[in-house]
Design a protein around this motif. Structure first.
Motif, PDB file in Angstrom:
ATOM      1  N   GLU A   1     -32.713 -12.987 107.648  1.00  0.00           N
ATOM      2  CA  GLU A   1     -33.055 -11.721 108.306  1.00  0.00           C
ATOM      3  C   GLU A   1     -31.862 -11.056 109.002  1.00  0.00           C
ATOM      4  OE1 GLU A   1     -34.254 -14.709 108.998  1.00  0.00           O
ATOM      5  OE2 GLU A   1     -34.416 -15.057 111.163  1.00  0.00           O
ATOM      6  N   HIS A   2     -30.689 -11.671 108.924  1.00  0.00           N
ATOM      7  CA  HIS A   2     -29.508 -11.118 109.585  1.00  0.00           C
ATOM      8  C   HIS A   2     -28.855 -10.045 108.725  1.00  0.00           C
ATOM      9  CE1 HIS A   2     -28.662 -14.709 112.502  1.00  0.00           C
ATOM     10  NE2 HIS A   2     -29.821 -14.103 112.737  1.00  0.00           N
ATOM     11  N   ASN A   3     -28.642  -8.857 109.310  1.00  0.00           N
ATOM     12  CA  ASN A   3     -28.044  -7.779 108.537  1.00  0.00           C
ATOM     13  C   ASN A   3     -26.528  -7.673 108.760  1.00  0.00           C
ATOM     14  OD1 ASN A   3     -28.363  -6.891 111.136  1.00  0.00           O
ATOM     15  ND2 ASN A   3     -29.745  -5.211 110.610  1.00  0.00           N
ATOM     16  N   ARG A   4     -25.998  -8.423 109.725  1.00  0.00           N
ATOM     17  CA  ARG A   4     -24.546  -8.411 109.921  1.00  0.00           C
ATOM     18  C   ARG A   4     -23.950  -9.720 109.416  1.00  0.00           C
ATOM     19  NH1 ARG A   4     -23.060  -4.978 115.247  1.00  0.00           N
ATOM     20  NH2 ARG A   4     -23.638  -2.991 114.284  1.00  0.00           N
ATOM     21  N   LEU A   5     -22.781  -9.586 108.772  1.00  0.00           N
ATOM     22  CA  LEU A   5     -22.099 -10.754 108.222  1.00  0.00           C
ATOM     23  C   LEU A   5     -20.613 -10.610 108.534  1.00  0.00           C
ATOM     24  CD1 LEU A   5     -22.726 -12.455 104.821  1.00  0.00           C
ATOM     25  CD2 LEU A   5     -20.389 -11.954 105.562  1.00  0.00           C
ATOM     26  N   TYR A   6     -20.026 -11.693 109.038  1.00  0.00           N
ATOM     27  CA  TYR A   6     -18.633 -11.686 109.483  1.00  0.00           C
ATOM     28  C   TYR A   6     -17.832 -12.744 108.719  1.00  0.00           C
ATOM     29  CZ  TYR A   6     -20.955  -9.665 113.628  1.00  0.00           C
ATOM     30  OH  TYR A   6     -21.726  -8.915 114.481  1.00  0.00           O
TER      31      TYR A   6
ATOM     32  N   PRO B   1     -22.560  -6.961  98.026  1.00  0.00           N
ATOM     33  CA  PRO B   1     -23.115  -5.914  97.154  1.00  0.00           C
ATOM     34  C   PRO B   1     -24.575  -5.545  97.408  1.00  0.00           C
ATOM     35  CG  PRO B   1     -22.729  -7.967  95.948  1.00  0.00           C
ATOM     36  CD  PRO B   1     -22.092  -8.128  97.287  1.00  0.00           C
ATOM     37  N   LYS B   2     -25.397  -6.471  97.759  1.00  0.00           N
ATOM     38  CA  LYS B   2     -26.815  -6.147  97.946  1.00  0.00           C
ATOM     39  C   LYS B   2     -27.238  -6.371  99.396  1.00  0.00           C
ATOM     40  CE  LYS B   2     -28.007  -7.237  93.173  1.00  0.00           C
ATOM     41  NZ  LYS B   2     -28.850  -8.056  92.268  1.00  0.00           N
ATOM     42  N   GLY B   3     -26.289  -6.483 100.250  1.00  0.00           N
ATOM     43  CA  GLY B   3     -26.619  -6.684 101.651  1.00  0.00           C
ATOM     44  C   GLY B   3     -27.128  -8.058 101.979  1.00  0.00           C
TER      45      GLY B   3
END
Lengths: 113, 110
Positions: A28-33, A70-72
């Motif tokens: 469910e996390h929309n941010r990626l580092y 690419p697909k979030g």
């Protein structure tokens, strides 16, 4: 959900070769580092995504580095023409947008010989 | 450029002793996290502090966020060998990027 997953855990490559790492964030996390960590140092920021958009890139991210999401969902980090100085632990983390907590994967340790 | 400094860099103590680790910056953060990292592994989250002056306790660990949200401390009471590791603080900037300190490497000897 088992948390942030990174693959592979270890990669040994010859100088000049290309390598690609994968990160699967918490669903469910929309941010990626992406971070890089060398021995005895804290993690250094490379780049981050919100959904599929790459919102910030560090100056550490040279032209040989590219990251995609690419697909979030999952993300890949590619290093072209690897150099010995690229040897490090590459860490991926994810969080909710606006949330103050990032959870890390176990990292991919890259050794360039 | 936002920087986080941590002190001390290295700490070696005997089991049962108390210790405090400091995390300082000239920048204000919306929140600050503490992680512990073991060799070859990713950082594991210990705590997040959000409000200036906030104090959180996690068993023998006490975390404090400075009033101005620029600094934090981690106090460990009666350290145990299992507390050995690299302690990292990370500030969440208003640009929504996590900035890490260099870490404090703690060794607790039995």
């Amino acid at each position: 959900d088992t948390g942030v997953s990174q693959d592979p855990r270890h990669k040994i490559t010859k100088r000049g070769q290309n390598v690609t790492f994968r990160c699967d964030p918490i669903s469910e996390h929309n941010r990626l580092y992406w971070y890089r960590q060398t021995l005895g140092q804290g993690p250094e920021f490379l780049t981050y995504f919100q959904n599929e958009a790459q919102l910030e890139k560090s100056r550490l991210l040279s032209d040989r580095f590219s990251a995609e999401r690419p697909k979030g969902s999952f993300s890949t980090l590619e290093i072209q023409r690897t150099e010995q100085g690229d040897s490090a632990m590459y860490l991926c983390a994810s969080s909710l947008a606006g949330g103050g907590v990032a959870f890390f994967g176990q990292g991919t340790r890259l050794t360039v010989v | 450029t936002q920087l986080l400094e941590q002190s001390p860099q290295f700490l070696s103590i005997q089991e049962g002793e108390n210790l405090t680790v400091y995390c300082n910056s000239s920048s204000v953060f919306s929140s600050l996290q503490w992680y512990r990292q073991e060799p070859g592994e990713g950082p594991v989250l210990l705590v997040t502090v959000v409000t200036g002056g906030e104090v959180k306790k996690l068993k023998r660990l006490t975390f404090q966020f400075g009033d101005a949200r620029k600094d934090s401390s981690l106090h460990i009471t009666a350290a145990q060998p299992g507390d050995t590791g690299l302690y990292l603080c990370a500030g969440l900037s208003y640009g929504q990027n996590f900035v890490f300190g260099p870490g404090t490497r703690l060794s607790v000897l039995p």
